[in-house]
Structures are given as C-alpha cells and as structure tokens.
Design a protein around this motif. Structure first.
Motif, mmCIF file in Angstrom:
data_model
loop_
_atom_site.group_PDB
_atom_site.id
_atom_site.type_symbol
_atom_site.label_atom_id
_atom_site.label_comp_id
_atom_site.label_asym_id
_atom_site.label_seq_id
_atom_site.Cartn_x
_atom_site.Cartn_y
_atom_site.Cartn_z
ATOM 1 N N ASP A 18 0.806 -1.226 0.000
ATOM 2 C CA ASP A 18 0.000 0.000 0.000
ATOM 3 C C ASP A 18 0.841 1.280 0.000
ATOM 4 O OD1 ASP A 18 -2.233 -1.698 0.125
ATOM 5 O OD2 ASP A 18 -2.221 -1.671 2.314
ATOM 6 N N TYR A 19 2.039 1.216 -0.552
ATOM 7 C CA TYR A 19 2.949 2.377 -0.567
ATOM 8 C C TYR A 19 2.292 3.606 -1.187
ATOM 9 C CZ TYR A 19 7.343 4.959 -1.135
ATOM 10 O OH TYR A 19 8.344 5.901 -1.076
ATOM 11 N N PHE A 20 1.560 3.398 -2.271
ATOM 12 C CA PHE A 20 0.856 4.497 -2.937
ATOM 13 C C PHE A 20 -0.646 4.433 -2.694
ATOM 14 C CE2 PHE A 20 4.398 5.009 -6.268
ATOM 15 C CZ PHE A 20 4.940 6.097 -5.596
ATOM 16 N N GLY A 21 -1.061 3.752 -1.644
ATOM 17 C CA GLY A 21 -2.474 3.618 -1.324
ATOM 18 C C GLY A 21 -2.878 2.156 -1.390
ATOM 19 N N PRO A 22 -4.129 1.864 -1.047
ATOM 20 C CA PRO A 22 -4.595 0.475 -1.009
ATOM 21 C C PRO A 22 -4.343 -0.273 -2.321
ATOM 22 C CG PRO A 22 -6.221 1.945 -0.042
ATOM 23 C CD PRO A 22 -5.163 2.816 -0.657
ATOM 24 N N GLY A 23 -3.643 -1.389 -2.200
ATOM 25 C CA GLY A 23 -3.363 -2.234 -3.354
ATOM 26 C C GLY A 23 -2.239 -1.742 -4.249
ATOM 27 N N ALA A 24 -1.614 -0.623 -3.910
ATOM 28 C CA ALA A 24 -0.538 -0.062 -4.740
ATOM 29 C C ALA A 24 0.804 -0.303 -4.060
ATOM 30 C CB ALA A 24 -0.774 1.415 -5.001
ATOM 31 N N ASP A 25 1.213 -1.570 -4.038
ATOM 32 C CA ASP A 25 2.487 -1.957 -3.431
ATOM 33 C C ASP A 25 3.628 -1.451 -4.303
ATOM 34 O OD1 ASP A 25 0.669 -3.345 -1.908
ATOM 35 O OD2 ASP A 25 1.305 -5.324 -2.587
ATOM 36 N N ARG A 26 4.756 -1.168 -3.671
ATOM 37 C CA ARG A 26 5.933 -0.735 -4.413
ATOM 38 C C ARG A 26 7.185 -1.330 -3.798
ATOM 39 N NH1 ARG A 26 2.642 0.102 -7.400
ATOM 40 N NH2 ARG A 26 2.210 1.861 -8.725
ATOM 41 N N LEU A 27 8.141 -1.575 -4.687
ATOM 42 C CA LEU A 27 9.486 -1.984 -4.311
ATOM 43 C C LEU A 27 10.349 -0.736 -4.449
ATOM 44 C CD1 LEU A 27 11.469 -4.326 -3.675
ATOM 45 C CD2 LEU A 27 11.732 -4.592 -6.152
ATOM 46 N N LEU A 28 11.109 -0.403 -3.428
ATOM 47 C CA LEU A 28 12.040 0.717 -3.506
ATOM 48 C C LEU A 28 13.400 0.177 -3.909
ATOM 49 C CD1 LEU A 28 11.118 2.864 -0.374
ATOM 50 C CD2 LEU A 28 10.273 3.051 -2.719
ATOM 51 N N MET A 29 14.044 0.876 -4.830
ATOM 52 C CA MET A 29 15.371 0.489 -5.299
ATOM 53 C C MET A 29 16.259 1.722 -5.257
ATOM 54 S SD MET A 29 14.416 -2.011 -8.518
ATOM 55 C CE MET A 29 15.990 -2.878 -8.505
ATOM 56 N N SER A 30 17.546 1.510 -4.931
ATOM 57 C CA SER A 30 18.491 2.622 -4.854
ATOM 58 C C SER A 30 19.782 2.286 -5.566
ATOM 59 C CB SER A 30 18.801 2.960 -3.396
ATOM 60 O OG SER A 30 17.653 3.438 -2.748
#
Length: 153
Positions: free
Chosen positions: A138-150
């Motif tokens: 839910d990074y960007f809201g419900p159901g909007a998962d995100r992987l962070l990469m650097s």
C-alpha cells in the motif's frame, strides 16, 4: 539504410507537456499522473525531465528530482508500449543518471511495481538494488504496493 529510426534524447520543453501526459497515460493506463502533477513537475524541475523522440514524435520520458544534498529520486520512466524493448528506457535512465551525477548526486532512489519484472531487470542492470525491507504494501495507497530500489555512486 532507409526506414531506420533515429531516436534522439533531449531535455523536455514546455511544448512537450501534452506528449508527456499522453505517454504517461499509455505507459501507466491504470494509474497515470494527473495532468496538473505533470504540469507542476515540468514547471518546477525543467532541468530534470528528459524525453526521447522518434523524429518529431515523443516516445518516452523520464522525470527526476533536483538533488537534496547528494540524493535524488527518479519519479517516473515511461516508454510507449509498442517501443519497449528497444533500449529507450536504458537510454533515458543513462541520460538522467549522468545529469544527476554531474550535479553531485550520489544516491538515486525509485519505486517500481513489484510485478514489473522488465523494469526491475533494467534497474538492476544499471546497478540499482532493492530495499531488503520491501516490497512495501500500500505504498501508494490500497493495493498499490511498491518496491524501492536505490543506486549509490
């Protein structure tokens, strides 16, 4: 060779806004940026928006943030779906990363949908590493998962 495409990369201009909006809608049909957000990003960070064109037709864009100390974010990378796989995303990322490095950026972060294996593969090939704590539900809201990469330079 006749019919050969001559893609070129350049800084975005005000006149490119409607094309960036179109590309964003094509690249992210279920969750494009609202027009006003793209308008404000281009107005606020014009030096950090690059496009790639096929002749006079824009076919891709990348948005990043100005440095905050030695850190920056890639906010979006969008390529026209029929032209994916031609190295245009790599070209835009290389342009953006070189631009950021020249301005003292040493760490670049981005977020990507965890199921977007094509994008994740591209980012890994450029040296980005996934945050071991992710993906973030839910990074960007419900159901909007995100992987962070650097990427650390």
């Amino acid at each position: 060779m006749s019919g050969e495409r001559l893609f070129h990369t350049r800084a975005a201009t005000e006149e490119d806004l409607r094309h960036i909006v179109r590309l964003d809608e094509e690249a992210f049909p279920t969750a494009p940026y609202p027009y006003f957000v793209l308008r404000q990003l281009l107005a606020s960070f014009p030096e950090y928006v690059f496009v790639v064109a096929d002749g006079d037709v824009l076919v891709g864009y990348v948005l990043s943030t100005p440095p905050d100390g030695a850190r920056s974010w890639i906010l979006s990378l969008g390529i026209s779906p029929p032209l994916r796989g031609l190295g245009l995303g790599r070209r835009l990322m290389a342009t953006s990363l070189a631009h950021l490095r020249a301005r003292g950026v040493r760490r670049v972060t981005l977020s990507v949908e965890p199921g977007n294996t094509t994008a994740i593969t591209l980012y890994r090939s450029l040296g980005f590493v996934a945050d071991p704590a992710g993906p973030y539900p839910d990074y960007f809201g419900p159901g909007a998962d995100r992987l962070l990469m650097s990427l650390t330079a």
